[in-house]
Design a protein around this motif. Sequence first.
Motif, PDB file in Angstrom:
ATOM      1  N   ALA A 152       0.830  -1.203   0.000  1.00 60.25           N
ATOM      2  CA  ALA A 152       0.000   0.000   0.000  1.00 60.25           C
ATOM      3  C   ALA A 152       0.867   1.257   0.000  1.00 60.25           C
ATOM      4  O   ALA A 152       0.590   2.213  -0.736  1.00 60.25           O
ATOM      5  N   ARG A 153       1.909   1.273   0.837  1.00 61.56           N
ATOM      6  CA  ARG A 153       2.810   2.440   0.862  1.00 61.56           C
ATOM      7  C   ARG A 153       3.471   2.628  -0.502  1.00 61.56           C
ATOM      8  O   ARG A 153       3.610   3.748  -0.993  1.00 61.56           O
ATOM      9  N   HIS A 154       3.890   1.524  -1.094  1.00 57.41           N
ATOM     10  CA  HIS A 154       4.538   1.597  -2.407  1.00 57.41           C
ATOM     11  C   HIS A 154       3.576   2.179  -3.439  1.00 57.41           C
ATOM     12  O   HIS A 154       3.959   3.050  -4.240  1.00 57.41           O
ATOM     13  N   ALA A 155       2.322   1.725  -3.421  1.00 59.61           N
ATOM     14  CA  ALA A 155       1.344   2.221  -4.386  1.00 59.61           C
ATOM     15  C   ALA A 155       1.121   3.718  -4.232  1.00 59.61           C
ATOM     16  O   ALA A 155       1.097   4.462  -5.219  1.00 59.61           O
ATOM     17  N   VAL A 156       0.954   4.190  -3.002  1.00 59.74           N
ATOM     18  CA  VAL A 156       0.725   5.624  -2.783  1.00 59.74           C
ATOM     19  C   VAL A 156       1.927   6.436  -3.272  1.00 59.74           C
ATOM     20  O   VAL A 156       1.764   7.474  -3.934  1.00 59.74           O
ATOM     21  N   LYS A 157       3.125   5.965  -2.980  1.00 65.45           N
ATOM     22  CA  LYS A 157       4.323   6.698  -3.400  1.00 65.45           C
ATOM     23  C   LYS A 157       4.450   6.739  -4.921  1.00 65.45           C
ATOM     24  O   LYS A 157       4.783   7.788  -5.505  1.00 65.45           O
ATOM     25  N   VAL A 158       4.191   5.611  -5.578  1.00 68.45           N
ATOM     26  CA  VAL A 158       4.294   5.562  -7.038  1.00 68.45           C
ATOM     27  C   VAL A 158       3.295   6.520  -7.683  1.00 68.45           C
ATOM     28  O   VAL A 158       3.633   7.269  -8.610  1.00 68.45           O
TER      29      VAL A 158
ATOM     30  N   TYR B 113      -6.183   7.127  -3.235  1.00 66.67           N
ATOM     31  CA  TYR B 113      -5.611   7.510  -1.944  1.00 66.67           C
ATOM     32  C   TYR B 113      -6.634   7.293  -0.835  1.00 66.67           C
ATOM     33  O   TYR B 113      -6.299   6.780   0.239  1.00 66.67           O
ATOM     34  N   ARG B 114      -7.871   7.699  -1.084  1.00 68.13           N
ATOM     35  CA  ARG B 114      -8.924   7.522  -0.072  1.00 68.13           C
ATOM     36  C   ARG B 114      -9.077   6.046   0.284  1.00 68.13           C
ATOM     37  O   ARG B 114      -9.170   5.684   1.464  1.00 68.13           O
ATOM     38  N   ASP B 115      -9.121   5.195  -0.740  1.00 71.04           N
ATOM     39  CA  ASP B 115      -9.344   3.769  -0.489  1.00 71.04           C
ATOM     40  C   ASP B 115      -8.168   3.132   0.242  1.00 71.04           C
ATOM     41  O   ASP B 115      -8.355   2.350   1.186  1.00 71.04           O
ATOM     42  N   LEU B 116      -6.948   3.455  -0.172  1.00 72.53           N
ATOM     43  CA  LEU B 116      -5.772   2.898   0.494  1.00 72.53           C
ATOM     44  C   LEU B 116      -5.681   3.410   1.932  1.00 72.53           C
ATOM     45  O   LEU B 116      -5.330   2.657   2.850  1.00 72.53           O
ATOM     46  N   ASN B 117      -6.004   4.666   2.130  1.00 72.43           N
ATOM     47  CA  ASN B 117      -5.957   5.226   3.481  1.00 72.43           C
ATOM     48  C   ASN B 117      -6.984   4.540   4.380  1.00 72.43           C
ATOM     49  O   ASN B 117      -6.690   4.182   5.533  1.00 72.43           O
ATOM     50  N   ALA B 118      -8.197   4.334   3.863  1.00 71.57           N
ATOM     51  CA  ALA B 118      -9.253   3.711   4.665  1.00 71.57           C
ATOM     52  C   ALA B 118      -8.903   2.273   5.040  1.00 71.57           C
ATOM     53  O   ALA B 118      -9.199   1.811   6.145  1.00 71.57           O
ATOM     54  N   LEU B 119      -8.224   1.576   4.143  1.00 74.59           N
ATOM     55  CA  LEU B 119      -7.901   0.167   4.380  1.00 74.59           C
ATOM     56  C   LEU B 119      -6.646  -0.036   5.211  1.00 74.59           C
ATOM     57  O   LEU B 119      -6.553  -0.995   5.990  1.00 74.59           O
TER      58      LEU B 119
END
Length: 306
Positions: free
Chosen positions: A234-240, A267-273
């Motif tokens: 998830a962190r990798h996805a947000v950074k990319v 971003y909203r979905d990754l943050n919520a999860l």
Amino acid sequence: MAAVAFPPQLHVFVRDWLSSNNVVLKSRDGHVLIDTGYVRHAPLTLALLATPRGIGTEPLAQIVNTHCHSDHIGGNAALAQKYGCTIAIPEGEDAAVERWDDKALLFDYAGQAADRFRADEAIAADSTHVWGDLEWQALAAPGHDMGALVFFNPEHGILISGDALWEHGFGFVMPPEMDAAALPATRATLEMLARLPVRTVIPGHGEAFVDAKAALDRAFNRVGAFEADSLRMARHAVKVILMFTLLDQQRLALAELPGLMERVGIYRDLNALFFRLPPARLAETIVEELERTAAVHRADGYLMPA
């Protein structure tokens, strides 16, 4: 590093991390271009294609896409308008392109742009095509994009890998909590590629390379790390995705980053999860991680790529 040599009718325009590489396959039967870069770079794609290493003043017969993320199809509409060429996309992407599914294709959902186009042909996995007087096998390569294809020429051992394999990794993959099939598919794709007699890889981003085994070893190591830690994915996805936006815009106001984290769906979905942080704190956390890797720097209230 061993030199990379191609048949004379094949040329690669190596682009950057905003636009995918463009592969030109020239033939008296009609020139073909594989992948067209990002929409912001469409004028440059047109200019490169018009050079002698491209097709000069000759017509373009067809665009072929490895997959339909914005950095690979962004020049489709402009090139089709100029040349009147057809567009062929992976069969697994056809329905999403037909309905212009912003979420499935990671356009608006990931804060990215694309000019709408119409696909004329859907390329099936395990089909064979002659482009540039060379025979190419279309092989399913799900993972980063579940409908993606790679193209393999057995005669020369050339693999056009899109984002399924780079020299140092592959395109980001959705965590299992968002797509349970993506990471197992990524491993299966790498295992399929490892069985091919590849001599040269033309990746979607970066220079062509010849040591496919070493690249595959690095990719398998990354898959193993992701399998052990969804939060890392998830962190990798947000950074990319944030880096892609930063490369597109060239600078982002730091004060506007919390709004970006709230406004853009992925971003909203990754943050919520995964993170469950206020948008301002999520933005600060991701920026700090990018700073530690020297990918970005702050100046005068802005975040800029390094």
